[in-house]
Design an enzyme around this catalytic site. Sequence first.
Site, short mmCIF file in Angstrom:
data_model
loop_
_atom_site.label_atom_id
_atom_site.label_comp_id
_atom_site.label_asym_id
_atom_site.label_seq_id
_atom_site.Cartn_x
_atom_site.Cartn_y
_atom_site.Cartn_z
N ASP A 79 11.22 -8.93 -8.07
CA ASP A 79 11.68 -8.93 -6.38
C ASP A 79 10.57 -9.91 -5.85
O ASP A 79 9.66 -10.24 -6.01
CB ASP A 79 11.99 -7.73 -5.73
CG ASP A 79 10.62 -6.64 -6.24
OD1 ASP A 79 9.39 -7.39 -6.44
OD2 ASP A 79 11.10 -5.52 -6.57
N ASP A 81 8.90 -10.42 -2.23
CA ASP A 81 8.49 -9.75 -0.98
C ASP A 81 7.69 -10.79 -0.06
O ASP A 81 7.25 -11.87 -0.48
CB ASP A 81 7.34 -8.58 -1.22
CG ASP A 81 7.59 -7.69 -1.96
OD1 ASP A 81 8.90 -7.08 -2.00
OD2 ASP A 81 6.88 -6.80 -2.76
N ASP A 163 -4.66 -5.17 -3.91
CA ASP A 163 -5.66 -4.49 -5.07
C ASP A 163 -6.48 -5.49 -5.85
O ASP A 163 -7.48 -5.62 -6.14
CB ASP A 163 -4.71 -3.41 -5.79
CG ASP A 163 -3.35 -4.19 -6.31
OD1 ASP A 163 -2.98 -5.46 -5.94
OD2 ASP A 163 -2.52 -3.54 -6.74
P1 ATP Z 1 5.33 -5.52 -10.06
O1 ATP Z 1 5.87 -6.66 -10.57
O2 ATP Z 1 5.18 -4.50 -11.43
O3 ATP Z 1 6.12 -4.56 -9.18
P2 ATP Z 1 3.41 -5.81 -8.15
O4 ATP Z 1 2.02 -6.38 -8.14
O5 ATP Z 1 4.51 -6.57 -7.33
O6 ATP Z 1 3.80 -5.47 -9.69
P3 ATP Z 1 4.12 -3.48 -6.42
O7 ATP Z 1 3.91 -2.36 -6.35
O8 ATP Z 1 5.51 -4.08 -6.20
O9 ATP Z 1 3.44 -4.48 -7.55
O10 ATP Z 1 3.21 -4.08 -5.05
C1 ATP Z 1 3.69 -5.14 -4.33
C2 ATP Z 1 2.20 -5.79 -3.86
O11 ATP Z 1 1.54 -4.90 -2.96
C3 ATP Z 1 1.05 -5.94 -5.03
O12 ATP Z 1 1.25 -7.27 -5.54
C4 ATP Z 1 -0.33 -5.90 -4.41
O13 ATP Z 1 -0.59 -7.11 -3.61
C5 ATP Z 1 -0.15 -4.94 -3.30
N1 ATP Z 1 -0.38 -3.31 -3.78
C6 ATP Z 1 0.47 -2.55 -4.60
N2 ATP Z 1 0.02 -1.35 -4.67
C7 ATP Z 1 -1.31 -1.64 -4.02
C8 ATP Z 1 -2.57 -0.87 -4.17
N3 ATP Z 1 -2.35 0.55 -4.46
N4 ATP Z 1 -3.66 -1.05 -3.54
C9 ATP Z 1 -3.61 -2.45 -2.77
N5 ATP Z 1 -2.58 -3.18 -2.74
C10 ATP Z 1 -1.60 -2.91 -3.55
MG MG Z 2 6.48 -5.66 -7.06
#
Ligand code: ATP
Ligand code: MG
Length: 468
Positions: A79, A81, A163
């Site tokens: 997705d 963002d 993160d």
């Molecule tokens: P995936 O592709 O598996 O969804 P993702 O990195 O996009 O991985 P998300 O949970 O969708 O994971 O989170 C979107 C973004 O928000 C991350 O890329 C990161 O920048 C931020 N983020 C998510 N969780 C945390 C956290 N626990 N602490 C700090 N930043 C976070």
């Molecule tokens: Mg994500």
Amino acid sequence: MIRQLLDRVFGRNSSTPASAKGVSSSSPRIITREQHGIARDHIHPCALKVTSGLQEAGYAAFIVGGAARDLLLGLEPKDFDVATDATPEEVRSIFRRSRIIGRRFQLVHVMCGAETVEVSTFRGGPSGSDENGNSLHAHADEHGRLLRDNVFGSQEEDAKRRDFTVNALFFDPVREELWDYLNGYEDIKVRHLRIIGDPVRRYREDPVRMLRVVRLAAKLDLQIDRDTAAPIGDLAPLLRNVPPSRLFEEMLKLLLSGHALSCVVDLRTRGLHHGLLPMLDVILEQPLGERFITLALKNTDERVRQEKPVSPGFLFAALLWHEVLATWNARQSAGEKPIHALHQAMNDVLAVQNENLAIPRRYDAIMKEIWAIQPRFTGRSGRRPFRLLEHPRFRAAYDFMLLRCQSGEIDMELGKWWEAFQHATAGEREAMLLKDDMPRKRRRSRGRKKSVPVDTAAIDDTAAEAPE
Ligand code: ATP
Ligand code: MG
């Protein structure tokens, strides 16, 4: 529009969102299309519409987080963002089909057709840390866990509160530029997973980040930086303070990542599995339990990678099966009737799991059905196999039974029989039925006095059809 004009006149840095929402202390490294190689046509049309719409209205807007990272790694993002310096109300006023969601920190969902893009306003992180790396943030619990992080901030602050460095990249699809404040681009190039800031403080702020390290390293095939990995063993107990629903959400992502098996193995090595799937360590130490769970996870991983649907209920039923089995056997040894004991065992196990991992109640029904059907596979005479074939959960229960065969818990012959029975013609099915020595009713009416020794493979499956 005025901003855009200024932007054109003064060059791109005049649009740095920090100017509107906070002070940026350092400027990002801006990586051009020639260097990073991502063209805007890799971006989903809805995300492109949202970013360009915001920019046309004079705001900064970038694709951020997982999508920017995945594109650089040559993966297809799940997705997209968007992060912007526009406030939620400002975003809402630009897009007709949009709505503000969330109370604690507001986000905007912008809809285009069936697609939804999540837009968040740049957010600041905790206000800093003392010389020992302890969080000075006012809204933290006694372990340093952040209870609130809902303040707007500059773009740079937004990068720093994320993160990992690889998750803190901003991609501007209009200019095809990548904005990097924290060296995430280089980390991606050398496939390095590095936490932003002081690892101990960042794990204390949010212990779920420890699970994210494991999941993202496995999913993206990244090397975990040494300093990022080092404190995890010691800080693992902090996961106990995380609200169960958050833990569940992150665990589900991990289990459905397509790399569940390697993640679970890694969680164990780092001491992170305690309290996540309570008793998982005990189960994994029993050879049969370990074989069963390994097979279930492998199976799930294959399905995810082939983009086949995966049922979390099935997976939880599998993860907890040996717990149910152990409780079931204990109850039978204590003299309970097999089917009654099975239903009690299911309730016992679910009560513990619901509390610790917060497996939502909505999965209880499917888990119970899969478990309750298991004894019915032994009924291979009369009309019983035909009735079972008609059961709406037959397929899931059958796949589950095959896992039990493959793990050595029950005889493979049973699995083979059901495989053949499903695909046989009506005549072949009749011929396959096992001979029942005596119809059940007559047998009952003759009144057997002696109690039958408990054998889970030979339970009166008629009773199992009517769980209490
Ligand atoms: P995936 O592709 O598996 O969804 P993702 O990195 O996009 O991985 P998300 O949970 O969708 O994971 O989170 C979107 C973004 O928000 C991350 O890329 C990161 O920048 C931020 N983020 C998510 N969780 C945390 C956290 N626990 N602490 C700090 N930043 C976070
Ligand atoms: Mg994500």
